[in-house]
Design an enzyme around this catalytic site. Structure first.
Site: not given
Ligand code: DX5
Ligand code: ZN
Length: 223
Positions: A10, A39, A197-198, A139, A175-177, A68, A37, A144-147, A70, A35
C-alpha cells in the site's frame, strides 16, 4: 497445488513527495499488485488522493492497480477511477445501500469488482453478491490509517469467506497490520492477496521486506 500469494504494497506508507518513484521501486522490488488507498475524510477519518493521482501513477508501472475506495458515496467516482487506470476497484459494503449496483457498475466499466468489509461487518454481507465479485477484502484494522495493530478476531471471518468462495475465481485479500508475524496466519486462514503498507515501506529495503512477507505467507499456506 499450493495457493499463489499476491503481495500488494500500500502506497499509503510511501513518500508522498515522490510517489511515482515509489511505485517504480516496489514494482522493481517484486510486488505483484500496487494497492491504492483512497480516503475521503467522511467514510474514514483521513484524506489521501483521488483519481488524478492514480492516473499520474499509471505510467510508472504495468502491475495491477488495486484501488481500495474508502469513500462514501462511491458510485459517482467509479468511472473516474476506472478511467484513471485501476484494474481492480474495491468498494466498502458499508459505504452505501446498493452494493449489488456498485459491483455491476464496476464490471460494466470493464474492471474487476471487489468488496471490502470493515472489522465489525459479518461475512454474510457478501452472501448474495458472490457471483458479481472478483475480490473480497477483509480489513484486519479499522480503515483510515497505516501502521495499526492486526485484529486477530478477523481470522475466523477469513476462514468463513474462504469457504463461501468455494471454487469461484475470487481473490481473498487481507489489509491492515500485515507483516512477517501475521502474514502466515492470514494465508493459513485462506487469504491469497496480502496488502502491506508499513511492513513494506519501513527502513527502505523494499525488496527484502516484500520477500520476507511472501516467505512468511507461503509458510502459512503450507501449514
Ligand atoms: C488502511 C488501509 C491499508 C493500510 C495498511 O485503511 O486500507 O491499506 O495502508 O497499512 P499497514 O500495512 O501499515 O497496516
Ligand atoms: Zn487498503
Amino acid at each position: 497445488m499450493a495457493r499463489e500469494i499476491v503481495i500488494a504494497p500500500s502506497i499509503l506508507s510511501a513518500d508522498f513527495a515522490k510517489l511515482g518513484g515509489e511505485v517504480e521501486a516496489i514494482d522493481r522490488d517484486g510486488c505483484d499488485w500496487v494497492h491504492l488507498d483512497v480516503m475521503d475524510g467522511h467514510f474514514v477519518p483521513n484524506i489521501t488522493f483521488g483519481p488524478d493521482v492514480v492516473a499520474a501513477l499509471r505510467p510508472h508501472s504495468d502491475k495491477v492497480f488495486d484501488t481500495h475506495l474508502m469513500i462514501a458515496p462511491c458510485d459517482p467516482y467509479l468511472e473516474a477511477f476506472a478511467k484513471a487506470g485501476s484494474d481492480i476497484i474495491t468498494v466498502h459494503a458499508e459505504a452505501g445501500p446498493h452494493l449489488d449496483r456498485s459491483l455491476q457498475h464496476i464490471r460494466s466499466l470493464g474492471k474487476k469488482a471487489g468488496v471490502s468489509l470493515t472489522p465489525s461487518t459479518p461475512e454474510s454481507a457478501i452472501e448474495y453478491v458472490l457471483d458479481k465479485l472478483d475480490l473480497v477484502l477483509v480489513m484486519t484494522v479499522n480503515p483510515g490509517f497505516g501502521g495499526q495493530t492486526f485484529i486477530p478476531a478477523q481470522l475466523d471471518k477469513i476462514r468463513a469467506i474462504r469457504k463461501m468462495i468455494g471454487e469461484r475465481p475470487i481473490h481473498l485479500e487481507v489489509d491492515g497490520g500485515v507483516n512477517v508475524d501475521t502474514a502466515g496466519l492470514v494465508a493459513e486462514a485462506g487469504a491469497d492477496a496480502l496488502v502491506a503498507g508499513s511492513a513494506v515501506f519501513k527502513n527502505g529495503d523494499y525488496a527484502k521486506n516484500i520477500a520476507a512477507i511472501r516467505e512468511a505467507a507461503m509458510a502459512g499456506v503450507a501449514a
